[in-house]
Design a protein around this motif. Sequence first.
Motif, PDB file in Angstrom:
ATOM      1  N   ARG A  38      16.554  14.051  -8.993  1.00  0.00           N
ATOM      2  CA  ARG A  38      17.293  14.368  -8.092  1.00  0.00           C
ATOM      3  C   ARG A  38      17.975  15.643  -7.947  1.00  0.00           C
ATOM      4  O   ARG A  38      18.350  16.215  -9.069  1.00  0.00           O
ATOM      5  CB  ARG A  38      18.410  13.487  -7.850  1.00  0.00           C
ATOM      6  CG  ARG A  38      19.599  13.601  -6.770  1.00  0.00           C
ATOM      7  CD  ARG A  38      20.577  12.421  -7.198  1.00  0.00           C
ATOM      8  NE  ARG A  38      21.882  12.528  -6.234  1.00  0.00           N
ATOM      9  CZ  ARG A  38      22.926  12.100  -6.641  1.00  0.00           C
ATOM     10  NH1 ARG A  38      22.954  11.271  -7.609  1.00  0.00           N
ATOM     11  NH2 ARG A  38      23.915  12.574  -5.722  1.00  0.00           N
ATOM     12  N   CYS A  71      21.770  11.458 -11.867  1.00  0.00           N
ATOM     13  CA  CYS A  71      20.377  11.850 -11.210  1.00  0.00           C
ATOM     14  C   CYS A  71      19.492  10.732 -10.956  1.00  0.00           C
ATOM     15  O   CYS A  71      18.798  10.518  -9.904  1.00  0.00           O
ATOM     16  CB  CYS A  71      19.872  12.868 -12.228  1.00  0.00           C
ATOM     17  SG  CYS A  71      20.710  14.323 -12.038  1.00  0.00           S
ATOM     18  N   GLU A  75      21.925   9.358  -4.762  1.00  0.00           N
ATOM     19  CA  GLU A  75      21.138  10.027  -3.734  1.00  0.00           C
ATOM     20  C   GLU A  75      21.575  11.082  -3.018  1.00  0.00           C
ATOM     21  O   GLU A  75      23.107  11.157  -2.955  1.00  0.00           O
ATOM     22  CB  GLU A  75      20.488   9.038  -2.937  1.00  0.00           C
ATOM     23  CG  GLU A  75      21.481   8.296  -2.258  1.00  0.00           C
ATOM     24  CD  GLU A  75      20.743   7.272  -1.156  1.00  0.00           C
ATOM     25  OE1 GLU A  75      21.702   6.984  -0.059  1.00  0.00           O
ATOM     26  OE2 GLU A  75      19.943   6.555  -1.391  1.00  0.00           O
ATOM     27  N   ASP A  83      28.379   7.759  -8.233  1.00  0.00           N
ATOM     28  CA  ASP A  83      27.297   8.048  -9.225  1.00  0.00           C
ATOM     29  C   ASP A  83      27.838   7.847 -10.487  1.00  0.00           C
ATOM     30  O   ASP A  83      26.833   8.315 -11.525  1.00  0.00           O
ATOM     31  CB  ASP A  83      26.658   9.627  -8.806  1.00  0.00           C
ATOM     32  CG  ASP A  83      26.125   9.884  -7.356  1.00  0.00           C
ATOM     33  OD1 ASP A  83      25.910   8.547  -6.758  1.00  0.00           O
ATOM     34  OD2 ASP A  83      25.984  10.742  -7.066  1.00  0.00           O
ATOM     35  N   GLU A 114      19.022   0.088  -6.381  1.00  0.00           N
ATOM     36  CA  GLU A 114      17.998   1.052  -6.223  1.00  0.00           C
ATOM     37  C   GLU A 114      16.854   0.570  -5.467  1.00  0.00           C
ATOM     38  O   GLU A 114      16.248   1.215  -4.627  1.00  0.00           O
ATOM     39  CB  GLU A 114      17.607   1.216  -7.833  1.00  0.00           C
ATOM     40  CG  GLU A 114      16.704   2.600  -7.832  1.00  0.00           C
ATOM     41  CD  GLU A 114      16.166   2.934  -9.203  1.00  0.00           C
ATOM     42  OE1 GLU A 114      16.467   4.120  -9.620  1.00  0.00           O
ATOM     43  OE2 GLU A 114      15.842   1.963  -9.898  1.00  0.00           O
ATOM     44  N   ARG A 117      17.487   0.563  -1.848  1.00  0.00           N
ATOM     45  CA  ARG A 117      17.357   2.144  -1.339  1.00  0.00           C
ATOM     46  C   ARG A 117      15.844   2.565  -1.251  1.00  0.00           C
ATOM     47  O   ARG A 117      15.535   3.211  -0.082  1.00  0.00           O
ATOM     48  CB  ARG A 117      18.122   2.998  -2.453  1.00  0.00           C
ATOM     49  CG  ARG A 117      19.620   2.988  -2.332  1.00  0.00           C
ATOM     50  CD  ARG A 117      20.251   4.060  -3.119  1.00  0.00           C
ATOM     51  NE  ARG A 117      21.539   3.917  -3.089  1.00  0.00           N
ATOM     52  CZ  ARG A 117      22.488   4.422  -3.877  1.00  0.00           C
ATOM     53  NH1 ARG A 117      21.976   5.236  -4.697  1.00  0.00           N
ATOM     54  NH2 ARG A 117      24.098   4.451  -3.648  1.00  0.00           N
ATOM     55  N   ALA A 121      14.505   3.511   2.366  1.00  0.00           N
ATOM     56  CA  ALA A 121      13.692   4.806   2.721  1.00  0.00           C
ATOM     57  C   ALA A 121      12.291   4.600   3.139  1.00  0.00           C
ATOM     58  O   ALA A 121      11.886   5.457   3.784  1.00  0.00           O
ATOM     59  CB  ALA A 121      13.874   5.601   1.354  1.00  0.00           C
ATOM     60  N   LEU A 136      15.319  10.681   0.067  1.00  0.00           N
ATOM     61  CA  LEU A 136      16.124  10.028  -1.188  1.00  0.00           C
ATOM     62  C   LEU A 136      16.701  11.251  -2.029  1.00  0.00           C
ATOM     63  O   LEU A 136      17.260  11.050  -2.720  1.00  0.00           O
ATOM     64  CB  LEU A 136      15.166   9.153  -1.897  1.00  0.00           C
ATOM     65  CG  LEU A 136      15.115   7.685  -1.405  1.00  0.00           C
ATOM     66  CD1 LEU A 136      13.974   7.024  -2.231  1.00  0.00           C
ATOM     67  CD2 LEU A 136      16.290   7.030  -1.315  1.00  0.00           C
ATOM     68  N   GLY A 137      16.109  12.366  -1.917  1.00  0.00           N
ATOM     69  CA  GLY A 137      16.398  13.468  -2.680  1.00  0.00           C
ATOM     70  C   GLY A 137      15.692  13.678  -4.005  1.00  0.00           C
ATOM     71  O   GLY A 137      16.392  14.157  -4.930  1.00  0.00           O
ATOM     72  N   VAL A 138      14.493  12.998  -4.278  1.00  0.00           N
ATOM     73  CA  VAL A 138      13.846  12.796  -5.530  1.00  0.00           C
ATOM     74  C   VAL A 138      12.522  13.543  -5.084  1.00  0.00           C
ATOM     75  O   VAL A 138      11.731  13.524  -4.066  1.00  0.00           O
ATOM     76  CB  VAL A 138      13.988  11.319  -5.964  1.00  0.00           C
ATOM     77  CG1 VAL A 138      15.287  11.075  -6.142  1.00  0.00           C
ATOM     78  CG2 VAL A 138      12.903  10.725  -5.105  1.00  0.00           C
ATOM     79  N   LEU A 143       9.713   9.034  -7.179  1.00  0.00           N
ATOM     80  CA  LEU A 143       9.607   7.835  -6.236  1.00  0.00           C
ATOM     81  C   LEU A 143       8.260   6.921  -6.806  1.00  0.00           C
ATOM     82  O   LEU A 143       8.468   5.644  -6.623  1.00  0.00           O
ATOM     83  CB  LEU A 143       9.440   8.316  -4.934  1.00  0.00           C
ATOM     84  CG  LEU A 143       9.171   7.097  -3.872  1.00  0.00           C
ATOM     85  CD1 LEU A 143      10.286   6.330  -3.720  1.00  0.00           C
ATOM     86  CD2 LEU A 143       8.652   7.820  -2.520  1.00  0.00           C
TER      87      LEU A 143
END
Length: 153
Positions: A38, A71, A75, A83, A114, A117, A121, A136-138, A143
């Motif tokens: 992330r 991380c 997200e 977090d 998780e 999420r 997504a 998700l910003g990963v 993923l």
Amino acid sequence: MYRVRVVPLFLPPLAERVGDVEALAWHFIDRFAAQGGRRIERIDRPVMEALLAYPWPGNVRELRNAIEYACAIGEGPNYELADLTPELRGEPPPRVLPQGYPPVAPAGEAEAVERARLLEALRRTGGRKGEAARLLGVDRSTLWRKLREHRLS
């Protein structure tokens, strides 16, 4: 050990080196982002206050683990209170059952969140994994790994 201790270095505990907490936090954030995790662009003020107030009995290694947790669990680009590890939020550690007892729930709360999420997504992106990873910003590889861990295709 005698070879390692040629010039001993004595450092105060991390809790006494307040400026180091923020610098190390950003160092670890950058390191995990470079590994495909992330990407955190901002640490919310209450989070930084919690990081600075915590006594860090495990020193730098514990701080590194707290950042890695954020991380992996969080997200988006902001490091938020949700977090933080339970210890940093001031919550008691989860109760551990003695060996041989079945778990209280089939999956832990963090795993269930998780998984939800990931599914959301994928639903929002019509199953496009690259888009879901961006949402998700990963990284895409992160993923894929998470999907494999949760046995999602």
